[in-house]
Design an enzyme around this catalytic site. Structure first.
Site, short mmCIF file in Angstrom:
data_model
loop_
_atom_site.label_atom_id
_atom_site.label_comp_id
_atom_site.label_asym_id
_atom_site.label_seq_id
_atom_site.Cartn_x
_atom_site.Cartn_y
_atom_site.Cartn_z
CG ASN A 201 -29.23 90.89 119.54
OD1 ASN A 201 -28.01 90.75 119.41
ND2 ASN A 201 -30.04 89.85 119.72
CB VAL A 202 -26.27 95.18 121.99
CG1 VAL A 202 -24.87 95.51 122.49
CG2 VAL A 202 -27.09 96.46 121.87
CE LYS A 203 -24.98 86.08 122.72
NZ LYS A 203 -25.80 84.98 123.30
CD GLU A 204 -28.52 88.85 116.45
OE1 GLU A 204 -29.13 87.77 116.36
OE2 GLU A 204 -29.03 89.96 116.16
CG ASP A 271 -38.53 86.25 114.51
OD1 ASP A 271 -37.50 86.39 113.84
OD2 ASP A 271 -38.79 85.22 115.15
#
Length: 473
Positions: A201-204, A271
């Site tokens: 995701n964008v945070k990761e 997931d």
């Protein structure tokens, strides 16, 4: 697209998952006072449930799409959490390999008071795996690899997905031209090098880049392209919440808008995305179509409360434009209910024509739902109603009746049946409680032998479809 899905044999997608599996526990109760011992709420626990967490939720999603899968993880079969995990995998017919890494099975306990999470307790003892454990993982993986056509590494940072294990998985898969998909964790992506795709995701993505990335097209594509090239990935698939999903490949960039109508809880959406992509790539869809379908699946699960997997029926109805996913096919309801039972949900079943919905119907269904956790409503098809009520019925066709019923909060699933009675449907569902209206005697209820018990609910006097029709005449 949806017509094509109905023609597919999903069992041909055989997915091998290697990752951190854990048990999710939930305690549910009510809060009525503050403890005299400390300024904390006192929860009177009413019920508890257990579900597959971590990489196990990936398994849940794959099985929900009726595909086959196997999971390799670290857990003890002989501790309480491990035994529950093993039984949950068996309950959904997922093959599982438990490697004893000399640590307790990881579990997370969430305490829910008055529908709000009060606390989460984590039970884990994380440390590097021994050489012996790593060799066992490698040996099982090599034996299973040839039986599967897609591999997922589900990394929750709990120790199994080390650089040694990830690199081994990717190298062996690449040598057999099999795709490895990775749900990443942490900022060290060297262990993911040469994988087919990674789904941050964008945070990761921000974490691996070492800077905060705004969720806008230009920075996401700029940094995503840099990361894809740095780690030699075929694709980087970036999930962007309300902005949808962006696919970044060599000379290929595309953003697919989100398909969620209402967002209640994003738990487990990642997931669902990687599971759905794996299944559709395993069925030889191209990357754009696989991600499109995964995006639709994620749009369904974020509309649910809590971590809940996608099901094939829900994806069908989502692609047909249904706002709700309560209407499920006759062929899929048994699998759906089996999964609900694996979450320790009490299943209530009732049936009827529900031709012109009135106060009596609504009161009856609300009372039925109060008896358990999940209310399944068997709805007579139009042909079935005509045979039972005569050629002038139903007044409303089956789709119109279903749309009205799915607006009722108390109804969880609606299934059409063509027969005169719901006997076969009840046999497939095996409900805990079979509910009928007050004009029935328990010994006369069809399907009672396939239910835990029968409950007769009194009708509301003065309300019936026939009397409503007569008034209109």
């Amino acid at each position: 697209m949806n017509k094509l899905l109905s023609d597919l044999n999903f069992s041909k997608a055989n997915v091998l998952i290697v990752g951190d599996m854990m048990l999710d526990r939930y305690y549910y109760g009510s809060v009525s006072r503050i403890s005299p011992e400390a300024p904390v709420p006192v929860i009177n626990v009413k019920s508890e449930s257990y579900t597959l967490g971590g990489a196990g939720n990936v398994v849940n999603n794959i099985k929900g799409l009726t595909a086959d899968c196997t999971i390799i993880g670290a857990a003890k079969k002989d501790d309480d959490a491990g035994m529950r995990l093993y039984n949950l995998f068996n309950g959904i017919q997922a093959k599982s390999f438990f490697i004893d890494a000399d640590m307790p099975t990881i579990s997370k306990l969430r305490v829910i008071g008055s529908k709000q999470q009060i606390a989460r307790l984590d039970f884990e003892d994380i440390h590097p795996f021994s050489e012996d454990v790593n060799n066992k993982i490698k040996s099982i993986y090599e034996n299973e690899l040839e039986k599967h056509n897609i591999i997922i590494i589900s990394d929750y940072g709990k120790g199994l997905c080390s650089k040694e294990i990830c690199s081994f998985i990717i190298d062996k898969a690449n040598s057999q031209n099999k795709k490895v998909l990775i749900d990443p964790k942490g900022s060290n992506w060297d262990k993911y090098s040469n994988a087919y795709l990674v789904t941050p995701n964008v945070k990761e993505l921000s974490e691996v880049c070492g800077c905060e990335i705004e969720n806008e097209d230009e920075p996401v594509i700029k940094y995503g392209t840099m990361i894809r090239e740095k780690y030699n990935l075929t694709y980087l698939i970036i999930t962007r919440s309300e902005k949808g999903i962006t696919i970044i490949g060599k000379d290929h960039i595309q953003t697919i808008p989100t398909q969620a109508m209402e967002v209640f809880d994003v738990s487990g959406a990642g997931d669902t995305v990687i599971s759905s992509i794996a299944v559709f790539l395993g069925l030889h869809f191209n990357i754009d179509d696989a991600v499109y379908l995964a995006n639709a699946a994620a749009g369904v699960v974020v509309g649910k409360l809590g971590t809940a997997p996608i099901t094939l029926s829900e994806l069908h109805y989502s692609l047909n434009g249904f706002r709700s996913s309560k209407i499920v096919s006759y062929n899929h309801i048994a699998d759906i209910i089996k999964r609900e039972k694996s979450f320790n949900k009490k299943i209530v079943f009732t049936n009827g024509c529900f031709d012109i919905i009135h106060r009596g119907h609504v009161t009856y269904l609300k009372h039925a739902k109060e008896l358990g956790d999940i209310l399944v409503l068997g709805l007579n098809s139009d042909d079935s109603v005509r045979r039972l009520k005569g050629p002038a019925r139903p007044v409303n066709n089956e789709q119109d009746r279903a749309v009205v019923l799915e607006a009722l909060e108390c109804v969880d699933y609606i299934v059409f049946f063509e027969e005169d009675t719901p006997l076969n449907l009840i046999k497939n569902i095996m409900p805990d409680i079979l509910v009928k209206g007050g004009d029935y005697k328990e010994e006369d209820v069809v399907g009672k032998e396939y239910a835990g018990r029968v409950k007769i609910i009194d009708f509301v006097q003065g309300y019936s479809t026939t009397s409503t029709i007569n008034k209109l005449k």
